[in-house]
Enzyme design. Structure first.
Site, PDB file in Angstrom:
ATOM      1  N   SER A 252       0.837  -1.200   0.000  1.00 45.31           N
ATOM      2  CA  SER A 252       0.000   0.000   0.000  1.00 45.31           C
ATOM      3  C   SER A 252       0.864   1.239   0.000  1.00 45.31           C
ATOM      4  CB  SER A 252      -0.895   0.021   1.243  1.00 45.31           C
ATOM      5  OG  SER A 252      -0.133   0.365   2.394  1.00 45.31           O
ATOM      6  N   ASP A 253       0.271   2.353  -0.409  1.00 42.86           N
ATOM      7  CA  ASP A 253       0.888   3.633  -0.108  1.00 42.86           C
ATOM      8  C   ASP A 253       0.798   3.837   1.402  1.00 42.86           C
ATOM      9  OD1 ASP A 253       2.074   6.127  -0.315  1.00 42.86           O
ATOM     10  OD2 ASP A 253       0.816   6.766  -1.982  1.00 42.86           O
ATOM     11  N   TRP A 254       1.558   4.775   1.918  1.00 49.13           N
ATOM     12  CA  TRP A 254       1.662   4.951   3.365  1.00 49.13           C
ATOM     13  C   TRP A 254       0.326   5.468   3.913  1.00 49.13           C
ATOM     14  CZ3 TRP A 254       5.224   2.512   1.435  1.00 49.13           C
ATOM     15  CH2 TRP A 254       6.427   2.189   2.062  1.00 49.13           C
TER      16      TRP A 254
ATOM     17  N   GLY B 287      -2.442   3.945   3.249  1.00 46.67           N
ATOM     18  CA  GLY B 287      -3.370   3.781   2.134  1.00 46.67           C
ATOM     19  C   GLY B 287      -4.188   2.513   2.186  1.00 46.67           C
TER      20      GLY B 287
END
Length: 869
Positions: free
Chosen positions: A246-248, A250
């Site tokens: 995931s994005d941070w 996210g």
């Protein structure tokens, strides 16, 4: 253990590492892990690592990650290890240079290795559907072929030395406004042809070992829980076998994101997994096989890290060699686009005696855009420094005038602060887990009060401290109180403006007097990803150059810690500038320009205007910049405008400017790169990978960007007609078309030939390019395809290939470009597949999207359909 990879030059310490961290067998390791350990691996450990697991059966080291894309920042925003900063991706994309992109990837891998980084969070291949996108500078192009092709070369270079690439952000993550929740409402055809296509190209040609999901929703469903995107398209249709993270912050669900295919939730400690996964297993919402599928991908990435020979938990170091400096300088120069040279002012003459350097971007090196792409450069060369060094070689005098201030916030005070202890530059940051005293933030506080010993302190060179990391988490809670102390030494007599913003609440004291009060219900602004207070200013009267003044900032992060989506100890920023009369500054610049043989005007944006976390409101340069440009152009007809921005801006003075360079953000060596192009040591060869519009209203996404037309939704109304495709559709003349760029050489195209199209859709395009000048140079030739009789509306033309050709003066070369069915096809959402319809296609060979040099036809005998890569 097997032979070492050929790229490793293993010192004894590395051999020791390989002996004691043998490469795992994924299946055997998976079988040895218990459920708790498996669940642990589904989320990160801290900001930049996966979990380590060590027991009698398993010895699994922690994989380290670092932000990119234009450098390897390492594992600290705060007090980070210096790193090489390469040109922003729009500059690299504009080079159209596949070999350069690969070399940069290799250099980034070298830096990652000395920083103990196994996985670089790059490249970014999101599409610039609007020039206002805050992270537009991070991606290579508005065109999917350029975007994907340059990304593939970058990835191949990076992974050739054992460092994993992480292609991002999957998918349609094209604006910063409400980026965690906004739904990108995009048609299936546009999704496939424009937004997924660069990922598809890079996965086909380079196989990135990791992929990062986007924050946003796609057609109503968050990308991190979108099974159709991650499982059906990415893994099944494309056959992708890498790791998905995931994005941070996210990940917004537990079972859904795991079932969709997100292997790792980042960062740690986990918010959506951990105990929640245990509960989902108990309730039957998840099966053990769901967990195993995700853990297997994590183990595969850790295995790659083991195979790379990069040590685990290594101390971070920097690289600075003559060879690296030359590559940085080459990259900076080769990313610069010559947009205009009407009077052949460029290259500059060696006979110049007096040179004026003017503008707010000249004295300070604007190396990159803002947000996660920003890093602490190992060194920088500003445009003023680069031009001054070049002028010294010809005995010319250089004088500088700022002209206007272009800062969004007052410039950071890094150059003017000293530790009060006298131990060097910078400041001291102290942290307390408990409030030292009841009146710590009160405006009446006695700053001489005796404070209890802090729980942790550190020196810092910066006046902008983003404490996402770099703090001893064993000593400091997220809900902490902090004091930042330094001595401020101005370099000019006069009245100084000073400003501050931070997360939480706080006050700024100057010589023990309160000057900025943000301690009671402060308003919030957009800095620190939208969690900072507004930037508040004060005027300090009658300061003396060289005299030392006490600065002290006291801040409470209690409120911020409860609001932050990421584990973070807060952030603060102090800026300042000596006040000056804006009108007089322009007059001074004009006087200098009039008294000089040539004026070099360096203007643009910086990391505060173009940054992750915010979009630009318009195409304008900062206030007063355009009046400065017009005034200097009027004062000296021999003026070169150097525009330094990551994405397009308006140029109302375009008709008056005889010479314009688009310099983007050029990294460490941007100053020398600019000077090399100005004097012709490097013949410019880049061409803009983004269309520059005359007006924002001309951009195809106008009216459907940012806030969108519905709550929580932005409608991609332009469909497939993004960038130059939209300008062609509406016959709108841009300021500068996609693929445009001049050279000090001139080129002639001839003898276009196309082969017949095979049954599989393969064909070739052959033509000649001649350098009709006496100056050696490089030309980017672009191949566009037009389908005049398609069953669905198609763009007037679409870029399907490009080649960069080096030619000596007078030299001719024959160029061959091989194409396939991808060049002929479009996505048919009725059949849910790609289609290349039988019939005649136009083949256009061009110097830009508007400069078609050659035209021919080729024919496909029978319709082709396909899925996958």
């Amino acid at each position: 253990m097997g032979p070492l990879p050929r790229f490793i030059r293993a010192p004894s310490s590395l051999l020791h590492h390989l002996v004691y961290h043998r490469v795992m067998d994924v299946d055997q390791t998976l079988a040895k892990l218990n459920v708790v350990q498996k669940i642990q691996l589904l989320a990160g450990s801290g900001a930049w690592h996966t979990h380590a697991i060590k027991d009698g059966a398993v010895d699994l080291p922690p994989l380290r990650m670092s932000d990119g894309p234009n450098g390897v920042r390492g594992q600290r925003f705060f007090n980070g290890t210096p790193a090489s900063c390469f040109p922003a991706s729009t500059g690299l994309g504009s080079s159209f240079d596949v070999e350069l992109a690969k070399k940069i990837g290799e250099a980034l891998a070298d830096e990652a290795r000395v920083k103990g980084c196994h996985t670089l969070l790059a490249p970014t291949v999101n599409t610039q559907r609007s020039p206002l996108g805050g992270r537009g500078f991070e991606s290579f192009s508005e065109d999917p072929v350029v975007n994907g092709t340059i990304a593939a070369a970058y990835i191949n270079g990076l992974q050739s030395k054992g460092v994993s690439a992480t292609i991002k952000h999957f998918v349609a993550n094209d604006q910063e406004f409400e980026r965690f929740s906004m739904s990108s409402e995009v048609s299936e055809r546009a999704l496939r042809e424009i937004y997924l296509k660069p990922f598809q190209i890079a996965i086909r040609d380079a196989n990135p070992w990791a992929l990062m999901t986007a924050y946003n929703r796609v057609n109503g469903l968050h990308a991190s829980e979108n099974k159709r995107l991650l499982e059906d398209i990415l893994r099944k249709e494309w056959g992708y076998e890498g790791t998905v993270m995931s994005d941070w912050a996210g990940v917004y669900s537990t079972s859904e994101s795991i079932k969709a295919g997100v292997d790792i939730e980042m960062p740690g400690p986990t918010v959506m997994r951990g105990k929640a996964v245990e509960r989902a297993l108990m309730g039957g919402k998840l099966l053990p096989s769901d967990i195993d599928a995700r853990v297997r991908k994590v183990l595969q990435l850790v295995k790659r890290a083991q195979e790379s020979g990069i040590p685990f938990n290594a101390e971070e170091k920097s690289i600075d060699t003559p060879e690296l400096r030359q590559l940085l300088r080459t990259a900076a120069a080769d990313s610069i686009v010559l947009l205009k040279n009407d009077k052949n002012i460029l290259p500059l003459s060696d006979q110049l005696k007096k040179i004026a350097v003017i503008g707010p971007n000249a004295k300070v090196a604007q190396t990159s855009g803002g947000g996660s792409a920003r890093l602490l450069s190992t060194y920088t060369v500003s445009p003023l420094e680069g031009i001054t060094a070049a002028a010294k070689e010809i005995g010319a005098e250089v004088k500088y005038a700022v002209g206007v201030a272009s800062h969004k916030f007052l410039p950071e005070l890094d150059a003017y602060i000293q530790q009060k202890s006298g131990e060097g530059a910078g400041a001291v940051l102290e942290s307390w887990n408990q409030k030292p005293s009841e009146n710590f933030l009160q405006t009446t506080v006695d700053l001489d009060q005796k404070l209890s010993p802090c729980d942790w302190s550190t020196p810092t060179l910066g006046s902008r401290c983003f404490l996402l990391d770099g703090v001893d988490e064993t000593k400091v809670n997220y809900e902490c109180f902090q004091r930042y102390t330094t001595s401020f030494v101005p370099d000019e007599d006069g009245d100084w403006e000073i400003s501050v913003h931070f997360t939480g609440r706080g006050n700024l004291f100057f010589d023990k007097k309160l000057v900025v009060d943000l301690s009671t219900n402060p308003e919030y602004g957009e800095e620190f990803f939208g969690f900072a207070t507004i930037d508040k200013r004060a005027t300090l009267k009658g300061l003396k150059a060289g005299q030392s003044y006490d600065l002290e900032l006291r801040v409470s992060n209690h409120e911020f810690a409860s609001r932050s989506p990421l584990p973070c100890w807060g952030g603060l920023r102090i800026g300042g500038i000596c006040q000056f009369d804006g009108e007089q500054a322009i007059k001074d610049a004009v006087a200098l320009a009039k008294d000089s043989d040539v004026a070099i005007l360096v203007v643009g944006l910086n990391h505060e205007w173009e940054s992750e976390g915010l979009d630009r409101p318009d195409l304008d340069l900062p206030p007063l910049t355009n009046p400065l440009v017009s005034a200097v152009l009027n004062a000296n007809p021999n003026t070169v405008v150097v525009n330094q921005t990551g994405t397009p801006v308006a140029m109302p003075w375009i008709d008056e400017a005889p010479a314009i360079l688009q310099a983007f953000y050029g990294g460490n060596e941007l100053g020398n790169g600019i000077a090399d192009v100005l004097w012709g040591k490097v013949n410019p060869s880049a061409k803009i990978s983004l269309t520059f519009p005359k007006r924002l209203e001309d951009n195809p996404s106008f009216g459907s960007f940012g806030r969108g037309q519905e709550h929580g939704k932005v409608l991609y109304n332009e469909g497939i007609f993004v960038g130059y495709r939209g300008y062609d559709l509406r016959s709108i003349q841009p300021l500068f078309p996609f693929g445009f760029g001049l050279s000090y050489s001139t080129f002639e195209y001839s003898d276009l030939q196309t082969s017949s199209v095979s049954k599989k859709g393969e064909f070739s395009v052959t033509f000649k390019i001649k350098n009709t000048s006496k100056i050696s140079g490089r030309e980017v030739a672009q191949i566009y395809i037009s389908d005049p009789e398609a069953s669905l509306p198609r763009p007037v033309k679409e870029l399907k290939g490009f080649v960069k050709v080096a030619l000596e003066g007078g030299e001719t070369k024959t160029v061959k470009v091989d194409l396939n069915r991808e060049a002929l096809g479009f996505y048919d959402d009725r059949q849910m597949c790609w289609v290349a319809e039988k019939g005649a296609f136009k083949v256009l060979v061009a110097a830009s999207a508007e400069d078609i040099r050659l035209e021919a036809e080729t024919e496909l005998a029978a319709t082709l359909t396909w899925k996958g890569l």
